[in-house]
Design an enzyme around this catalytic site. Sequence first.
Site, PDB file in Angstrom:
ATOM      1  N   ASP A  92      -5.968  -7.560   4.602  1.00 31.52           N
ATOM      2  CA  ASP A  92      -7.169  -6.962   4.009  1.00 31.52           C
ATOM      3  C   ASP A  92      -8.038  -8.058   3.414  1.00 31.52           C
ATOM      4  O   ASP A  92      -9.246  -8.129   3.657  1.00 31.52           O
ATOM      5  CB  ASP A  92      -6.745  -5.949   2.931  1.00 31.52           C
ATOM      6  CG  ASP A  92      -7.933  -5.298   2.264  1.00 31.52           C
ATOM      7  OD1 ASP A  92      -8.877  -4.915   2.988  1.00 31.52           O
ATOM      8  OD2 ASP A  92      -7.936  -5.165   1.027  1.00 31.52           O
ATOM      9  N   ASP A 111      -2.073 -18.741   0.841  1.00 29.05           N
ATOM     10  CA  ASP A 111      -3.088 -19.476   0.068  1.00 29.05           C
ATOM     11  C   ASP A 111      -3.725 -20.574   0.922  1.00 29.05           C
ATOM     12  O   ASP A 111      -4.939 -20.738   0.959  1.00 29.05           O
ATOM     13  CB  ASP A 111      -2.499 -20.017  -1.261  1.00 29.05           C
ATOM     14  CG  ASP A 111      -1.122 -20.654  -1.119  1.00 29.05           C
ATOM     15  OD1 ASP A 111      -0.551 -20.647  -0.015  1.00 29.05           O
ATOM     16  OD2 ASP A 111      -0.606 -21.168  -2.137  1.00 29.05           O
ATOM     17  N   LYS A 165       4.152 -15.676   2.272  1.00 32.17           N
ATOM     18  CA  LYS A 165       4.321 -16.389   1.006  1.00 32.17           C
ATOM     19  C   LYS A 165       5.819 -16.601   0.845  1.00 32.17           C
ATOM     20  O   LYS A 165       6.455 -16.182  -0.128  1.00 32.17           O
ATOM     21  CB  LYS A 165       3.707 -15.542  -0.127  1.00 32.17           C
ATOM     22  CG  LYS A 165       3.601 -16.237  -1.453  1.00 32.17           C
ATOM     23  CD  LYS A 165       2.498 -17.283  -1.534  1.00 32.17           C
ATOM     24  CE  LYS A 165       2.597 -18.057  -2.828  1.00 32.17           C
ATOM     25  NZ  LYS A 165       1.704 -19.220  -2.888  1.00 32.17           N
ATOM     26  N   TYR A 171       0.815  -1.211   0.000  1.00 31.63           N
ATOM     27  CA  TYR A 171       0.000   0.000   0.000  1.00 31.63           C
ATOM     28  C   TYR A 171       0.856   1.271   0.000  1.00 31.63           C
ATOM     29  O   TYR A 171       0.402   2.322  -0.425  1.00 31.63           O
ATOM     30  CB  TYR A 171      -0.895   0.040   1.247  1.00 31.63           C
ATOM     31  CG  TYR A 171      -2.116  -0.831   1.200  1.00 31.63           C
ATOM     32  CD1 TYR A 171      -2.025  -2.195   0.991  1.00 31.63           C
ATOM     33  CD2 TYR A 171      -3.380  -0.279   1.397  1.00 31.63           C
ATOM     34  CE1 TYR A 171      -3.149  -2.991   0.982  1.00 31.63           C
ATOM     35  CE2 TYR A 171      -4.508  -1.074   1.390  1.00 31.63           C
ATOM     36  CZ  TYR A 171      -4.392  -2.428   1.178  1.00 31.63           C
ATOM     37  OH  TYR A 171      -5.512  -3.210   1.171  1.00 31.63           O
ATOM     38  N   ASP A 213     -11.854  -9.832   5.031  1.00 33.72           N
ATOM     39  CA  ASP A 213     -13.165  -9.891   4.350  1.00 33.72           C
ATOM     40  C   ASP A 213     -13.619 -11.345   4.205  1.00 33.72           C
ATOM     41  O   ASP A 213     -14.799 -11.647   4.335  1.00 33.72           O
ATOM     42  CB  ASP A 213     -13.114  -9.232   2.960  1.00 33.72           C
ATOM     43  CG  ASP A 213     -13.426  -7.735   3.003  1.00 33.72           C
ATOM     44  OD1 ASP A 213     -13.106  -7.088   4.026  1.00 33.72           O
ATOM     45  OD2 ASP A 213     -13.975  -7.211   2.012  1.00 33.72           O
TER      46      ASP A 213
END
Length: 361
Positions: free
Chosen positions: A244, A220, A188, A142, A248
């Site tokens: 983020d 993942d 990752k 970001y 959700d």
Amino acid sequence: MKSYSIAVLPGDGIGPEVIAQAVRVLEAVGERFDLRFALETFPIGAAAVAVAKNPLPPETKAAVLRSDAVLLGAVGDPALDGAPRELRPETGLLALRKLLNVYANLRPVAVHPALAACSPLKADRLRGVDVLVVRELTGGLYYGEPRGRERTRAVNTLVYTTAEIERIARVAFDAARARRRLVTSVDKANVLEVSQLWRETVTEVARLYPDVRLEHSYVDTTAMRLVSDPASLDVVLTENMFGDILSDEAAVLVGSLGLLPSASLGTGPGLFEPVHGSAPPLAGHDVANPLGAIATVALLLRHGLKLVDAADSVDDAVAAALDAGARTQDIALPGEPRIGTTEMGARVAESVVAAALEGLS
Ligand code: NAD
Ligand code: IPM
Ligand code: MN
């Protein structure tokens, strides 16, 4: 009477509607506990672009810095989707997080038993679900430089320093100590150098917390585990963008994104905002669920102002309203009566005050 100064930033879309109900509940808390909340409202996002051509105007910046805590609704307006970066509502929110240095975003995800049937997951998967997502909030993709856009090429940069990873890891381990003592660190590391540094650094921090178990999990796999075996997770420690996305996804467990609150903590005043966005199609119809914003008030009281009893009273009032069958459209099962945003806020506020009266009798 002790007074607290709260900067209120309703923002865009459903932001003002859910924040109006959150404020109503905060006022009920003030009445019940004899506390004074000095609330002042300032623009952010598209609402601020409209009045000041700036998604985070200087007046709003000054106000948040002198406040005890900041309560924010949501930003985002499809009308500004094509706007230059400096005029995008989301740019205002990212600048606000950076300004307040709120690097630690806490997103608690607990399934309310009365709402288990709202989740598309089978009830047995939801039993015992109580996850805390600890999302790094002021670094990563970001904010990384260089960034930029050419016509056929675009760049964003993923960068983290050891210091940034250490401080968010400490938040996760400290939180785990008050919970089930498991930290799942998400990365990752099979592909990204940043994730390899993340893994090494978190492993180092874990040495200071021998009473907390640490596991590393690829993002993942974690995404899958969050819906296949969510009860196996306790504290989920993650970088900005993974957090983020995973938070959700976690909303699917509780039944609606409209239920999730968050607290963003750093070195000064905390920033408190529901996890959801401005939900443009819902705006103006009195249908948005205000419980995420109201539960955010509980986090503001707990983490921002250290008013634990007041925070508990809000969480209890939300649970009481749900137990009594209060349902906005997003959490109503077919055939169940629905109430609007305003009525849901009224029910929770009434419950805050009623619980106090019961205590007296
Ligand atoms: P969103 O969170 O606004 O909506 C996603 C889905 O959840 C929609 O189906 C929406 O109807 C539902 N939903 C969200 N909040 C709800 C509530 N309180 N009650 C009932 N249902 C609710 O995400 P989006 O549609 O991807 O984004 C819309 C805008 O919001 C974009 O401009 C985006 O950038 C912005 N956004 C802002 C924030 C924030 O301010 N923190 C967070 C996410 C998205
Ligand atoms: C959130 C939102 C924001 C984020 C956007 C609006 C910048 O999705 O708070 O979850 O990605 O952090
Ligand atoms: Mn998000």
